[in-house]
Design a protein around this motif. Structure first.
Motif, PDB file in Angstrom:
ATOM      1  N   SER A  85     -83.839  13.483  -1.855  1.00 17.10           N
ATOM      2  CA  SER A  85     -83.541  14.749  -1.169  1.00 17.10           C
ATOM      3  C   SER A  85     -84.822  15.498  -0.810  1.00 17.10           C
ATOM      4  CB  SER A  85     -82.627  15.618  -2.029  1.00 17.10           C
ATOM      5  OG  SER A  85     -83.232  15.955  -3.250  1.00 17.10           O
ATOM      6  N   LYS A  86     -85.799  15.474  -1.680  1.00 13.53           N
ATOM      7  CA  LYS A  86     -87.075  16.148  -1.387  1.00 13.53           C
ATOM      8  C   LYS A  86     -87.775  15.471  -0.208  1.00 13.53           C
ATOM      9  CE  LYS A  86     -90.190  19.190  -2.574  1.00 13.53           C
ATOM     10  NZ  LYS A  86     -89.897  20.611  -2.485  1.00 13.53           N
ATOM     11  N   LEU A 107     -81.665  22.911   0.530  1.00 10.63           N
ATOM     12  CA  LEU A 107     -82.594  22.051  -0.221  1.00 10.63           C
ATOM     13  C   LEU A 107     -84.013  22.588  -0.151  1.00 10.63           C
ATOM     14  CD1 LEU A 107     -81.496  18.397   0.634  1.00 10.63           C
ATOM     15  CD2 LEU A 107     -81.227  19.593  -1.518  1.00 10.63           C
ATOM     16  N   PHE A 151     -84.567  21.585  -4.403  1.00  9.07           N
ATOM     17  CA  PHE A 151     -83.629  20.717  -5.099  1.00  9.07           C
ATOM     18  C   PHE A 151     -84.198  19.307  -5.156  1.00  9.07           C
ATOM     19  CE2 PHE A 151     -79.658  18.223  -5.282  1.00  9.07           C
ATOM     20  CZ  PHE A 151     -79.009  18.885  -6.311  1.00  9.07           C
ATOM     21  N   CYS A 152     -84.618  18.873  -6.347  1.00  3.88           N
ATOM     22  CA  CYS A 152     -85.242  17.561  -6.510  1.00  3.88           C
ATOM     23  C   CYS A 152     -85.054  17.101  -7.953  1.00  3.88           C
ATOM     24  CB  CYS A 152     -86.726  17.644  -6.167  1.00  3.88           C
ATOM     25  SG  CYS A 152     -87.631  16.102  -6.399  1.00  3.88           S
ATOM     26  N   VAL A 175     -86.109  16.455   3.061  1.00  3.81           N
ATOM     27  CA  VAL A 175     -86.575  17.758   3.536  1.00  3.81           C
ATOM     28  C   VAL A 175     -87.971  17.624   4.154  1.00  3.81           C
ATOM     29  CG1 VAL A 175     -87.277  20.066   2.783  1.00  3.81           C
ATOM     30  CG2 VAL A 175     -85.160  19.075   1.930  1.00  3.81           C
TER      31      VAL A 175
END
Length: 165
Positions: free
Chosen positions: A110-111, A28, A33-34, A114
């Motif tokens: 997801s961002k 990610l 990945f966002c 991270v």
């Protein structure tokens, strides 16, 4: 199953999940990945690279779910996503609110995951708010409004489904 075997299996599952989550986080972080970033890239720069990643992820999830359902490892009939009613108005309102929340949170879940792994405390607040809002929308205060007002606007789908049970 003997108790010693169960303890070692549980430990193996925990360590495997930890290793998998570390790999997931590294991928990610490396690929950015966002969902919000993918849409922003298309609108602002005409770049479809991150959106292609999302489409690939959706395809892998669909194939994986189909394989798990076909082999009898999961029952998709128990999922809220395979209901016989299409709650289109609820989906539109939920999608708009989720998108608005992503803009306020400076990225998708997801961002922010991270960023949380990197030590960003704003992402901790975002994750707590995201989880709390999701719980309230499904089972809490907003859930009552959603079921009474939004879910009443729906299409009833045919009884036959294309997803295996």
């Amino acid at each position: 199953m003997p108790e010693a075997n169960l303890a070692s299996t549980a430990s193996l599952v925990v360590w495997a999940a930890f290793a998998l989550s570390c790999v997931f986080g590294a991928v990610l972080h490396r690929t950015h990945f966002c969902a919000m970033g993918a849409v922003a890239d298309i609108v602002n720069m005409g770049d479809w690279n991150r959106m292609r990643m999302w489409v690939l992820a959706i395809g892998v999830a669909m194939v994986g779910t189909g394989l798990l359902a076909a082999t009898g490892q999961i029952d998709t009939g128990k999922s809220i996503y395979t209901a016989s009613k299409l709650l289109w108005f609820s989906h539109i309102v939920g999608g708009l609110l989720f998108g608005f929340g992503m803009v306020l949170a400076s990225g998708c879940g997801s961002k922010n995951l991270v960023r949380l792994g990197a030590g960003n405390l704003k992402s901790l607040v975002v994750f707590l708010a995201l989880g709390f809002a999701a719980l309230m929308a499904l089972r809490g205060v907003f859930g009552v409004f959603r079921v009474a007002a939004l879910d009443s606007v729906a299409f009833t789908l045919p009884a036959t489904r294309t997803c295996p049970r």
